[in-house]
Scaffold this active site. Structure first.
Site, PDB file in Angstrom:
ATOM      1  N   ASP A  13      26.196  24.305  31.932  1.00  8.85           N
ATOM      2  CA  ASP A  13      25.819  25.303  30.925  1.00  8.85           C
ATOM      3  C   ASP A  13      26.836  26.432  30.787  1.00  8.85           C
ATOM      4  OD1 ASP A  13      23.468  23.810  30.659  1.00  8.85           O
ATOM      5  OD2 ASP A  13      22.514  24.930  32.287  1.00  8.85           O
ATOM      6  N   LYS A  16      30.312  24.551  27.392  1.00 10.69           N
ATOM      7  CA  LYS A  16      31.259  23.452  27.091  1.00 10.69           C
ATOM      8  C   LYS A  16      31.142  23.028  25.630  1.00 10.69           C
ATOM      9  CE  LYS A  16      29.314  21.013  30.364  1.00 10.69           C
ATOM     10  NZ  LYS A  16      28.472  22.019  31.016  1.00 10.69           N
ATOM     11  N   GLY A  17      29.863  22.976  25.149  1.00  9.29           N
ATOM     12  CA  GLY A  17      29.614  22.551  23.768  1.00  9.29           C
ATOM     13  C   GLY A  17      30.395  23.420  22.786  1.00  9.29           C
ATOM     14  N   GLY A  40      22.702  19.483  27.837  1.00  3.58           N
ATOM     15  CA  GLY A  40      22.271  20.189  26.634  1.00  3.58           C
ATOM     16  C   GLY A  40      23.421  21.075  26.210  1.00  3.58           C
ATOM     17  N   HIS A  41      24.095  20.708  25.127  1.00  2.00           N
ATOM     18  CA  HIS A  41      25.287  21.433  24.682  1.00  2.00           C
ATOM     19  C   HIS A  41      24.989  22.145  23.370  1.00  2.00           C
ATOM     20  CE1 HIS A  41      27.952  18.463  27.160  1.00  2.00           C
ATOM     21  NE2 HIS A  41      27.120  19.156  27.890  1.00  2.00           N
ATOM     22  N   THR A 128      16.235  17.029  35.842  1.00  2.96           N
ATOM     23  CA  THR A 128      15.751  17.239  34.471  1.00  2.96           C
ATOM     24  C   THR A 128      14.642  16.233  34.132  1.00  2.96           C
ATOM     25  OG1 THR A 128      17.421  15.746  33.597  1.00  2.96           O
ATOM     26  CG2 THR A 128      18.003  18.083  33.689  1.00  2.96           C
ATOM     27  N   GLN A 223      27.505  18.163  32.402  1.00  8.19           N
ATOM     28  CA  GLN A 223      27.254  18.706  33.733  1.00  8.19           C
ATOM     29  C   GLN A 223      28.498  19.479  34.201  1.00  8.19           C
ATOM     30  OE1 GLN A 223      26.122  15.087  33.359  1.00  8.19           O
ATOM     31  NE2 GLN A 223      24.511  16.297  32.430  1.00  8.19           N
ATOM     32  N   THR A 238      23.944  15.896  40.254  1.00  5.54           N
ATOM     33  CA  THR A 238      23.532  14.813  39.376  1.00  5.54           C
ATOM     34  C   THR A 238      24.124  13.509  39.921  1.00  5.54           C
ATOM     35  OG1 THR A 238      23.252  14.170  37.065  1.00  5.54           O
ATOM     36  CG2 THR A 238      25.416  15.055  37.676  1.00  5.54           C
ATOM     37  N   THR A 300      15.652  21.668  29.334  1.00  7.41           N
ATOM     38  CA  THR A 300      14.293  21.743  29.892  1.00  7.41           C
ATOM     39  C   THR A 300      13.622  23.095  29.637  1.00  7.41           C
ATOM     40  OG1 THR A 300      15.191  22.495  31.994  1.00  7.41           O
ATOM     41  CG2 THR A 300      14.843  20.119  31.762  1.00  7.41           C
ATOM     42  N   LEU A 331      31.690  36.701  28.401  1.00  6.03           N
ATOM     43  CA  LEU A 331      32.142  37.989  28.934  1.00  6.03           C
ATOM     44  C   LEU A 331      31.268  39.094  28.339  1.00  6.03           C
ATOM     45  CD1 LEU A 331      34.290  39.386  30.677  1.00  6.03           C
ATOM     46  CD2 LEU A 331      35.775  39.499  28.674  1.00  6.03           C
ATOM     47  N   ASP A 332      30.835  38.910  27.085  1.00  3.72           N
ATOM     48  CA  ASP A 332      30.007  39.909  26.391  1.00  3.72           C
ATOM     49  C   ASP A 332      28.696  40.196  27.137  1.00  3.72           C
ATOM     50  OD1 ASP A 332      29.749  37.104  25.437  1.00  3.72           O
ATOM     51  OD2 ASP A 332      27.996  37.872  24.368  1.00  3.72           O
TER      52      ASP A 332
HETATM   53  P1  GDP Z   1      26.961  23.670  27.904  1.00  2.00           P
HETATM   54  O1  GDP Z   1      25.902  22.808  28.505  1.00  2.00           O
HETATM   55  O2  GDP Z   1      28.092  23.910  28.848  1.00  2.00           O
HETATM   56  O3  GDP Z   1      27.444  23.170  26.569  1.00  2.00           O
HETATM   57  O4  GDP Z   1      26.281  25.084  27.662  1.00  2.00           O
HETATM   58  P2  GDP Z   1      24.813  25.377  27.058  1.00  2.00           P
HETATM   59  O5  GDP Z   1      24.849  25.165  25.602  1.00  2.00           O
HETATM   60  O6  GDP Z   1      23.759  24.683  27.832  1.00  2.00           O
HETATM   61  O7  GDP Z   1      24.631  26.918  27.429  1.00  2.00           O
HETATM   62  C1  GDP Z   1      25.558  27.879  27.020  1.00  2.00           C
HETATM   63  C2  GDP Z   1      24.822  28.958  26.214  1.00  2.00           C
HETATM   64  O8  GDP Z   1      25.663  30.078  26.057  1.00  2.00           O
HETATM   65  C3  GDP Z   1      24.475  28.502  24.796  1.00  2.00           C
HETATM   66  O9  GDP Z   1      23.288  29.146  24.409  1.00  2.00           O
HETATM   67  C4  GDP Z   1      25.654  29.032  23.980  1.00  2.00           C
HETATM   68  O10 GDP Z   1      25.324  29.250  22.615  1.00  2.00           O
HETATM   69  C5  GDP Z   1      25.936  30.330  24.680  1.00  2.00           C
HETATM   70  N1  GDP Z   1      27.339  30.782  24.647  1.00  2.00           N
HETATM   71  C6  GDP Z   1      28.477  30.045  24.780  1.00  2.00           C
HETATM   72  N2  GDP Z   1      29.550  30.874  24.828  1.00  2.00           N
HETATM   73  C7  GDP Z   1      29.085  32.128  24.723  1.00  2.00           C
HETATM   74  C8  GDP Z   1      29.703  33.429  24.753  1.00  2.00           C
HETATM   75  O11 GDP Z   1      30.920  33.573  24.888  1.00  2.00           O
HETATM   76  N3  GDP Z   1      28.868  34.503  24.644  1.00  2.00           N
HETATM   77  C9  GDP Z   1      27.514  34.380  24.508  1.00  2.00           C
HETATM   78  N4  GDP Z   1      26.783  35.482  24.432  1.00  2.00           N
HETATM   79  N5  GDP Z   1      26.911  33.191  24.495  1.00  2.00           N
HETATM   80  C10 GDP Z   1      27.671  32.084  24.608  1.00  2.00           C
HETATM   81  P1  IMO Z   2      25.132  20.451  30.830  1.00  2.00           P
HETATM   82  O1  IMO Z   2      26.003  19.339  30.346  1.00  2.00           O
HETATM   83  C1  IMO Z   2      22.906  22.292  34.082  1.00  2.00           C
HETATM   84  C2  IMO Z   2      21.134  19.611  37.042  1.00  2.00           C
HETATM   85  C3  IMO Z   2      19.619  19.606  37.120  1.00  2.00           C
HETATM   86  C4  IMO Z   2      19.432  19.338  38.601  1.00  2.00           C
HETATM   87  C5  IMO Z   2      20.556  18.352  38.913  1.00  2.00           C
HETATM   88  C6  IMO Z   2      20.126  16.894  38.898  1.00  2.00           C
HETATM   89  O2  IMO Z   2      24.236  21.031  29.802  1.00  2.00           O
HETATM   90  O3  IMO Z   2      25.940  21.489  31.549  1.00  2.00           O
HETATM   91  P2  IMO Z   2      19.570  15.208  36.922  1.00  2.00           P
HETATM   92  O4  IMO Z   2      18.504  15.256  35.879  1.00  2.00           O
HETATM   93  O5  IMO Z   2      20.952  15.158  36.385  1.00  2.00           O
HETATM   94  O6  IMO Z   2      19.325  14.138  37.956  1.00  2.00           O
HETATM   95  O7  IMO Z   2      19.402  16.598  37.713  1.00  2.00           O
HETATM   96  O8  IMO Z   2      21.542  18.556  37.917  1.00  2.00           O
HETATM   97  N1  IMO Z   2      21.717  19.337  35.713  1.00  2.00           N
HETATM   98  C7  IMO Z   2      22.234  20.280  34.926  1.00  2.00           C
HETATM   99  N2  IMO Z   2      22.283  21.621  35.070  1.00  2.00           N
HETATM  100  N3  IMO Z   2      23.475  21.712  33.017  1.00  2.00           N
HETATM  101  C8  IMO Z   2      23.457  20.372  32.871  1.00  2.00           C
HETATM  102  O9  IMO Z   2      24.149  19.751  31.894  1.00  2.00           O
HETATM  103  C9  IMO Z   2      22.784  19.596  33.823  1.00  2.00           C
HETATM  104  N4  IMO Z   2      22.552  18.275  33.971  1.00  2.00           N
HETATM  105  C10 IMO Z   2      21.910  18.120  35.140  1.00  2.00           C
HETATM  106  O10 IMO Z   2      19.070  20.834  36.733  1.00  2.00           O
HETATM  107  O11 IMO Z   2      19.690  20.505  39.330  1.00  2.00           O
HETATM  108 MG    MG Z   3      23.858  22.839  28.911  1.00  2.00          MG
END
Ligand code: GDP
Ligand code: IMO
Ligand code: MG
Length: 424
Positions: A13, A16-17, A40-41, A128, A223, A238, A300, A331-332
């Site tokens: 999280d 990356k998305g 979840g991206h 998850t 991940q 994972t 989730t 950073l914000d």
């Molecule tokens: P990923 O799994 O690595 O793709 O990340 P997620 O989408 O699960 O979680 C990142 C969250 O941070 C999302 O809600 C994005 O919209 C948000 N996000 C990403 N970059 C920034 C940033 O520079 N500032 C802020 N405030 N939010 C960000």
């Molecule tokens: P993205 O791509 C954050 C975590 C789960 C749990 C562990 C094992 O959005 O960064 P699993 O269901 O994979 O067997 O769960 O890994 N986990 C993540 N945490 N971001 C993810 O993906 C994750 N994918 C799995 O919360 O701790």
């Molecule tokens: Mg994510």
């Protein structure tokens, strides 16, 4: 040429998305190579938010080829739902392909994920519950069902019956759960097979040919490094290899294809699920980061655990991924938090200090973070377009992270939108 990898450097999280979406605008092909719909991206474009789980984040551009490699585990029910949701918003998925070798998440995998977590009680991993671990278990046990099988009804029915029977025995006799109706599953999954058949193509060949013809390729990590089955905080990880090296085996390309590896980090640290987290904040600063940063799981909805930036972790990621550059997001979110702490090493129970991430849980559990304090900031940085526009304290924070992690910070995220990025 060139082929770039984007990986997560913490516990997922990291945004990356968003980074993939930005870089995809300059690429021709976007490839996912591991994980499943545990990911979840989020991509935010002009106030529109898209949450992608299995489909590569390049899908929002109509002209990009989006590929799902052999190393991915694909839940056809969830996947067809994701396809429909994109179609409803006018997004085309015509340029999407799935490798026939990718393993299929079956209903018994999801059930077994839930049952084994329940069986572990307080020692649960906090998965998850998307059936990811059990699907990879079958892959390595060599009894998995692959995309090729799913789109060939006779093969599928035979494999589903033989594996399903065994899984039902485990569900009912080991865990005392309720058996799956295998014939009903076959009927339902035949429908998914029909929808998915046109998408099935050899992603190894498609990626190789795209590279040979001079196309730019982006590999989208899911991940993150600390969730890697070997180099993460095992067993709180994972079941795949989210590392840069995992891209080659998960796609079926050689390492010589890769030209650049970017690691994504947050300006602080978060984790969902259980497991050690040395810089975790169980106080109002942690709560503030969660609220301001919107730190709730994309897949989730679980509240994410929050803490200070841990340079020991990101330095570990720089090494195991061979990173060429870092993207530091959010950073914000640190605005108005007062002085900012960064973990520069760990103090061990015997009084010694280490600054390499320890390989075992037992060692990690005894670690106390050693902090360095840096000046914070109160200015709104969400509109900053260049490094020089950032407050001096922000610039110093980033420069210190670079020194501690041993890697150049090439991108800085100052907000969730595609446009809120500073490139250096
Ligand atoms: P990923 O799994 O690595 O793709 O990340 P997620 O989408 O699960 O979680 C990142 C969250 O941070 C999302 O809600 C994005 O919209 C948000 N996000 C990403 N970059 C920034 C940033 O520079 N500032 C802020 N405030 N939010 C960000
Ligand atoms: P993205 O791509 C954050 C975590 C789960 C749990 C562990 C094992 O959005 O960064 P699993 O269901 O994979 O067997 O769960 O890994 N986990 C993540 N945490 N971001 C993810 O993906 C994750 N994918 C799995 O919360 O701790
Ligand atoms: Mg994510």
């Amino acid at each position: 040429m060139p082929a770039n990898i984007v990986v997560g450097t913490q516990w997922g999280d990291e945004g990356k998305g968003k980074i993939i979406d930005i870089l995809a605008s300059r690429a021709d092909v976007v490839v996912r190579s591991q994980g499943g719909n545990n990911a979840g991206h989020t991509v935010v474009n002009n106030g529109q938010t898209y949450k992608l789980h299995l489909i590569p984040s390049g899908i929002l551009y109509p002209d990009k080829l989006c590929l799902i490699g052999a190393g991915v585990v694909l839940d056809p029910k969830d996947f067809t739902g994701e396809l429909s949701a994109l179609h409803e918003r006018g997004i085309s998925t015509d340029n999407l392909k799935i490798d026939p070798r990718a393993h299929v998440v079956m209903p018994w995998h999801i059930i077994l994920d839930g049952l084994s977590e329940k069986f572990r009680g307080n020692s649960d991993i906090g998965t998850t519950k998307r059936g990811i671990g059990p699907t990879y278990m079958d892959k390595y046990e060599r009894c998995g069902i692959r995309m090729y099988d799913l789109v060939n009804p006779e093969v599928f029915a035979e494999k589903a019956r033989s594996t399903g029977m065994l899984k039902n025995k485990i569900i009912t006799e080991v865990y005392g759960g309720e058996a799956v109706d295998i014939e009903a599953v076959i009927k339902e999954y035949n429908e998914y097979g029909k929808i998915l058949k046109p998408f099935v193509d050899d992603v190894s060949v498609l990626t190789f040919e795209a590279d040979k013809s001079g196309k730019t390729i982006m590999f989208e990590g899911a991940q993150a490094t600390l969730l890697d089955i070997d180099f993460g905080t095992y067993p709180y990880v994972t079941s795949s290899h989210p590392l840069s090296a995992g891209v080659c085996v998960g796609t079926g390309v050689g390492p010589r294809m890769i030209s650049n590896i970017i690691g994504v980090a947050k300006a602080y640290t978060t984790r969902v699920g259980k497991g050690p987290f040395p810089t975790e904040l169980d106080d109002e600063i942690g709560d503030k980061i969660r609220t301001v940063g919107g730190e709730f799981g994309t897949t989730t909805g679980r509240p994410r655990r929050t803490g200070w930036f841990d340079a020991v972790i990101v330095k570990h990621s720089v090494r195991v991924n061979g990173l060429d550059g870092l993207a530091i997001n959010k950073l914000d979110t640190l605005c108005g938090l007062g002085n900012l702490k960064v973990c520069v090493g760990y103090k061990m129970p015997d009084g010694s200090t280490i600054n390499n991430f320890p390989p075992t849980l037992e060692q990690l559990e005894g670690c106390q973070p050693i902090y360095e304090e840096l000046e914070g900031f109160t200015e709104d940085i969400s509109g900053c377009k260049s490094f020089e526009e950032l407050p001096v304290s922000c610039q110093k924070y980033i420069e210190r992270l670079e020194e501690l992690c041993g890697c150049h910070v090439a991108m800085i995220g100052v907000g969730p939108d595609r446009s809120q990025i500073i490139e250096r």
